[in-house]
Design a protein around this motif. Sequence first.
Motif, PDB file in Angstrom:
ATOM      1  N   LEU A 118      59.222 -20.320 -32.950  1.00 18.59           N
ATOM      2  CA  LEU A 118      58.812 -19.775 -34.239  1.00 18.59           C
ATOM      3  C   LEU A 118      59.329 -20.601 -35.415  1.00 18.59           C
ATOM      4  O   LEU A 118      58.741 -20.549 -36.505  1.00 18.59           O
ATOM      5  CB  LEU A 118      59.292 -18.331 -34.386  1.00 18.59           C
ATOM      6  CG  LEU A 118      58.808 -17.346 -33.316  1.00 18.59           C
ATOM      7  CD1 LEU A 118      59.455 -15.976 -33.530  1.00 18.59           C
ATOM      8  CD2 LEU A 118      57.282 -17.224 -33.342  1.00 18.59           C
ATOM      9  N   ILE A 119      60.414 -21.333 -35.212  1.00 18.74           N
ATOM     10  CA  ILE A 119      61.055 -22.021 -36.335  1.00 18.74           C
ATOM     11  C   ILE A 119      60.959 -23.537 -36.235  1.00 18.74           C
ATOM     12  O   ILE A 119      61.534 -24.249 -37.053  1.00 18.74           O
ATOM     13  CB  ILE A 119      62.539 -21.613 -36.444  1.00 18.74           C
ATOM     14  CG1 ILE A 119      63.314 -22.075 -35.203  1.00 18.74           C
ATOM     15  CG2 ILE A 119      62.672 -20.097 -36.617  1.00 18.74           C
ATOM     16  CD1 ILE A 119      64.815 -21.893 -35.315  1.00 18.74           C
ATOM     17  N   ARG A 120      60.237 -24.033 -35.236  1.00 16.25           N
ATOM     18  CA  ARG A 120      60.281 -25.454 -34.925  1.00 16.25           C
ATOM     19  C   ARG A 120      59.826 -26.366 -36.062  1.00 16.25           C
ATOM     20  O   ARG A 120      60.253 -27.516 -36.153  1.00 16.25           O
ATOM     21  CB  ARG A 120      59.430 -25.736 -33.677  1.00 16.25           C
ATOM     22  CG  ARG A 120      57.941 -25.574 -33.883  1.00 16.25           C
ATOM     23  CD  ARG A 120      57.211 -25.647 -32.550  1.00 16.25           C
ATOM     24  NE  ARG A 120      55.764 -25.702 -32.696  1.00 16.25           N
ATOM     25  CZ  ARG A 120      54.982 -24.666 -32.957  1.00 16.25           C
ATOM     26  NH1 ARG A 120      55.530 -23.474 -33.121  1.00 16.25           N
ATOM     27  NH2 ARG A 120      53.672 -24.821 -33.062  1.00 16.25           N
ATOM     28  N   LYS A 121      58.969 -25.881 -36.947  1.00 15.70           N
ATOM     29  CA  LYS A 121      58.423 -26.724 -38.007  1.00 15.70           C
ATOM     30  C   LYS A 121      59.102 -26.516 -39.360  1.00 15.70           C
ATOM     31  O   LYS A 121      58.692 -27.110 -40.357  1.00 15.70           O
ATOM     32  CB  LYS A 121      56.917 -26.486 -38.142  1.00 15.70           C
ATOM     33  CG  LYS A 121      56.124 -26.941 -36.926  1.00 15.70           C
ATOM     34  CD  LYS A 121      54.623 -26.792 -37.132  1.00 15.70           C
ATOM     35  CE  LYS A 121      53.843 -27.293 -35.920  1.00 15.70           C
ATOM     36  NZ  LYS A 121      52.375 -27.160 -36.114  1.00 15.70           N
ATOM     37  N   LEU A 122      60.138 -25.694 -39.394  1.00 20.36           N
ATOM     38  CA  LEU A 122      60.840 -25.462 -40.648  1.00 20.36           C
ATOM     39  C   LEU A 122      61.570 -26.722 -41.094  1.00 20.36           C
ATOM     40  O   LEU A 122      61.985 -27.540 -40.270  1.00 20.36           O
ATOM     41  CB  LEU A 122      61.837 -24.317 -40.486  1.00 20.36           C
ATOM     42  CG  LEU A 122      61.243 -22.917 -40.265  1.00 20.36           C
ATOM     43  CD1 LEU A 122      62.362 -21.903 -40.070  1.00 20.36           C
ATOM     44  CD2 LEU A 122      60.348 -22.505 -41.421  1.00 20.36           C
ATOM     45  N   PRO A 123      61.782 -26.884 -42.402  1.00 18.53           N
ATOM     46  CA  PRO A 123      62.523 -28.055 -42.903  1.00 18.53           C
ATOM     47  C   PRO A 123      63.942 -28.088 -42.347  1.00 18.53           C
ATOM     48  O   PRO A 123      64.515 -27.045 -41.994  1.00 18.53           O
ATOM     49  CB  PRO A 123      62.531 -27.842 -44.426  1.00 18.53           C
ATOM     50  CG  PRO A 123      61.414 -26.898 -44.697  1.00 18.53           C
ATOM     51  CD  PRO A 123      61.298 -26.015 -43.487  1.00 18.53           C
TER      52      PRO A 123
END
Length: 355
Positions: A118-123
């Motif tokens: 769910l968080i893999r593409k967060l900065p």
Amino acid sequence: MKDTDRIVALDILRGLALFGMILVHFHQDMELPATGAEDMVGWGIWMGLETKAWATFALLFGAGFAVLMKRMEARGADVVRCYLRRMLALAVIGAAVQIFLGFAILLEYAFWGAALLLIRKLPTKTLLVLAFAAAIAHPLYYRSTPYSRGPYWKELKRAQAEGTYIEAVRARADNMRWEYSQLRTFIPGSSFVLFIIGLLAIRHGIFADPRGKLRTILAAMAFGFVSWTFAWFALLKLDKAPGFGILSDQWLAFTYIGAVLLLVTYRPVWKERLSFFGMTGRMALTNYVIQAAIISWLAFGYGLGLKIRPYYELPAAALMFGLMVVFSRWWLERHRYGPLEKVWRSFTYLSAQPG
């Protein structure tokens, strides 16, 4: 380093982590009480390896996640569905290992591995904030909620120590059901922190270009050592005052990982010298389950109920690991993936994998 070299480094680190976990299990599950110099063996394993081997394995899980994401995207796979199937398969394996063998970590990996999606593409900055929050979550929770092992813990310990195998299985199932009904199970902890750090290490080329990331690696190594030193020699003297998950002896794993990575980068001959660790690392899931099965049989009452002196723990762990190296080499000469790895990949992509 080239991509193939990076993978070699990761496999070596996985193998080293497996060896560390085997040694720790001999210490935790089979060590006889000792005094004097012999007692220092157990202390050395406790201080130097007990949480660090698991930390290394967890960081590499996060790194493996990032590598897998890149490969899935490159082959045009449905990333979300494939990865969720992969975590579902790992959860099934993890639940079976926990109930039938008494080793619990894989189910936790499956749960928090799914969250990682769910968080893999967060900065990067956002991920670092999340890692910080995850690190302090459990310490903050336990400051307001007394820790309890639950109503099934005593029966679990009794069944494993002196009960039949069926009694042990039932006790593990009961305890697992209770654990997964507790709020604390769903509060992120150090494993999730390390998953994020592993993901960021791949994103920022730590394993792909160690020379170019030398300052970052040295800073992580220094933080790991300082954190470990502070946890052991300052926090304990302060009546076990909490480090709030930020200053933890577990982060010494950063020092170990950085040291191995720099060694194989600046002295490439060590890739060959450490290749037997890489052999086991290529089959990390299979070998983890194998060591769990062997130690379950060796340590618990329904098996041999073996107890050994601390002096013999390192030779015993080396012997078990050596057998795994032989098996891994034999298997990988004939197959591309380990047996469980092949099943895992096949379920991930819903197609039989070659080799």
